[in-house]
Design an enzyme around this catalytic site. Structure first.
Site, PDB file in Angstrom:
ATOM      1  N   ASP A  75       0.832  -1.109  -0.035  1.00 27.05           N
ATOM      2  CA  ASP A  75       0.072   0.002   0.156  1.00 27.05           C
ATOM      3  C   ASP A  75       0.803   1.291  -0.036  1.00 27.05           C
ATOM      4  O   ASP A  75       1.476   1.595   1.036  1.00 27.05           O
ATOM      5  CB  ASP A  75      -0.706   0.016   1.218  1.00 27.05           C
ATOM      6  CG  ASP A  75      -1.808   1.271   1.409  1.00 27.05           C
ATOM      7  OD1 ASP A  75      -1.739   2.293   0.547  1.00 27.05           O
ATOM      8  OD2 ASP A  75      -2.818   1.042   2.276  1.00 27.05           O
ATOM      9  N   VAL A  76       0.880   1.793  -1.132  1.00 29.66           N
ATOM     10  CA  VAL A  76       1.963   2.857  -1.267  1.00 29.66           C
ATOM     11  C   VAL A  76       1.794   4.146  -0.338  1.00 29.66           C
ATOM     12  O   VAL A  76       2.686   5.078  -0.162  1.00 29.66           O
ATOM     13  CB  VAL A  76       1.996   3.487  -2.782  1.00 29.66           C
ATOM     14  CG1 VAL A  76       2.445   2.366  -3.550  1.00 29.66           C
ATOM     15  CG2 VAL A  76       0.684   4.092  -3.065  1.00 29.66           C
TER      16      VAL A  76
ATOM     17  N   ASN B 195       3.169   4.474 -10.403  1.00 23.83           N
ATOM     18  CA  ASN B 195       1.903   4.660 -11.429  1.00 23.83           C
ATOM     19  C   ASN B 195       0.607   4.410 -10.344  1.00 23.83           C
ATOM     20  O   ASN B 195      -0.402   4.721 -10.733  1.00 23.83           O
ATOM     21  CB  ASN B 195       2.031   3.261 -12.182  1.00 23.83           C
ATOM     22  CG  ASN B 195       0.651   2.919 -12.697  1.00 23.83           C
ATOM     23  OD1 ASN B 195       0.058   3.691 -13.586  1.00 23.83           O
ATOM     24  ND2 ASN B 195       0.164   1.745 -12.559  1.00 23.83           N
TER      25      ASN B 195
ATOM     26  N   TYR C 193      -8.713  14.223  -7.572  1.00 28.94           N
ATOM     27  CA  TYR C 193      -7.834  13.643  -8.647  1.00 28.94           C
ATOM     28  C   TYR C 193      -6.983  14.680  -9.382  1.00 28.94           C
ATOM     29  O   TYR C 193      -5.961  14.409  -9.430  1.00 28.94           O
ATOM     30  CB  TYR C 193      -8.554  12.886  -9.627  1.00 28.94           C
ATOM     31  CG  TYR C 193      -7.902  12.111 -10.614  1.00 28.94           C
ATOM     32  CD1 TYR C 193      -7.293  11.040 -10.099  1.00 28.94           C
ATOM     33  CD2 TYR C 193      -7.819  12.553 -11.660  1.00 28.94           C
ATOM     34  CE1 TYR C 193      -6.447  10.263 -11.211  1.00 28.94           C
ATOM     35  CE2 TYR C 193      -7.050  11.868 -12.917  1.00 28.94           C
ATOM     36  CZ  TYR C 193      -6.255  10.641 -12.423  1.00 28.94           C
ATOM     37  OH  TYR C 193      -5.710  10.060 -13.187  1.00 28.94           O
TER      38      TYR C 193
ATOM     39  N   LYS D 147      -2.857  15.416  -9.181  1.00 28.21           N
ATOM     40  CA  LYS D 147      -2.141  15.244 -10.553  1.00 28.21           C
ATOM     41  C   LYS D 147      -1.514  16.511 -10.998  1.00 28.21           C
ATOM     42  O   LYS D 147      -0.246  16.503 -11.408  1.00 28.21           O
ATOM     43  CB  LYS D 147      -3.070  14.696 -11.686  1.00 28.21           C
ATOM     44  CG  LYS D 147      -3.633  13.326 -11.581  1.00 28.21           C
ATOM     45  CD  LYS D 147      -2.439  12.333 -11.513  1.00 28.21           C
ATOM     46  CE  LYS D 147      -2.989  10.809 -11.351  1.00 28.21           C
ATOM     47  NZ  LYS D 147      -1.980   9.853 -11.186  1.00 28.21           N
TER      48      LYS D 147
END
Length: 259
Positions: A68-69, A95, A164, A168
């Protein structure tokens, strides 16, 4: 030669860590790198999907590390396992990500949903890049490459995508800062901004998604394999060359002029 003897010092192949490798773009990139002779460490939350990716690749040297990053301890364990198995890291494809709840107006977005997207897309990318940076700086030969998955939402938003889009856009700043700080240590950092690659996440594009004018309209998609080939091209450049930003998108999607 084994993975350690064909590392990324010469801009060909080496040891790659791919996060979010269990599906979509991560799965496609993993397969493409393995096809090119890379050794690949597959990271993702579910061991089963990582194993499915490795099996679908049909060969090549892999290491599966459920991760789990968003959790610092998981990321530390991921890179420790990579170093233990292969001795170095030549490529991080950063990613892993989530879009969060779709179609939710700003005023109705729960803080928990906002935080989940930020923890995964931004904090996770930072934690993995930091761990890769430490490994690349200290290894011999020194250096490596980090490629961040930015998305065209790093440039322009879709309606009702505040979490989101914010992450980004932030990832672009992370890419630039890492690229600058990595110069003295032969750490090349770039970003690929992807639009409408055909994956599970973009399946809804075919039937119709909300547009800036309030209409619901279908959008074209492209083969995810074309994205994977672009990532591999970026990865296999010599470290003296870097694709700082690349945008790969379905030709007919409403990106230029969007909004």
């Amino acid at each position: 030669m084994n993975a350690k003897e064909t590392d990324g010092r010469d801009g060909r192949t080496g040891v790659a860590v791919v996060t979010g490798a269990g599906s979509g773009i991560g799965r496609a990139v993993t397969r493409e790198l393995l096809r090119g002779g890379w050794s690949v460490v597959l990271a993702g939350r579910r061991a089963q999907t990582l194993e499915e990716t490795a099996e679908a690749a049909g060969g090549g040297e892999t290491l599966i590390v459920p991760t789990d990053v968003s959790q610092p301890a998981d990321v530390e364990a991921l890179f420790a396992a990579t170093a233990s198995r292969f001795g170095r890291v030549d490529l991080l494809f950063n990613n892993a990500g989530t879009s969060g709840p779709g179609g939710v107006p700003v005023e109705e977005l729960p803080y928990e949903a906002w935080r989940h997207v930020v923890d995964t897309n931004l904090n996770g990318a930072f934690l993995c890049a930091q761990a890769a940076y430490r490994q690349m700086k200290g290894q011999t030969p020194q250096g490596g490459r980090i490629t961040n998955n930015g998305s065209v939402s790093a440039h322009v938003p879709r309606p009702r995508s505040v979490a989101y889009t914010a992450t980004k856009h932030a990832l672009t700043g992370l890419t630039k800062s890492l690229a600058l700080d990595g110069r003295p240590y032969r750490i090349a950092v770039g970003q690929i901004d992807i639009g409408n690659a055909a994956t599970e996440m973009t399946e809804r594009m075919r039937t119709g998604v909300l547009q800036a004018n309030g209409e619901i309209a279908p959008e074209p998609v492209m083969d995810v394999a074309d994205v994977a080939r672009t990532v591999r091209h970026m990865a296999e450049l010599p470290l003296e060359a870097n694709v700082q930003f690349a945008t790969v998108l379905a030709t007919g999607m409403p990106y230029v002029g969007r909004g």
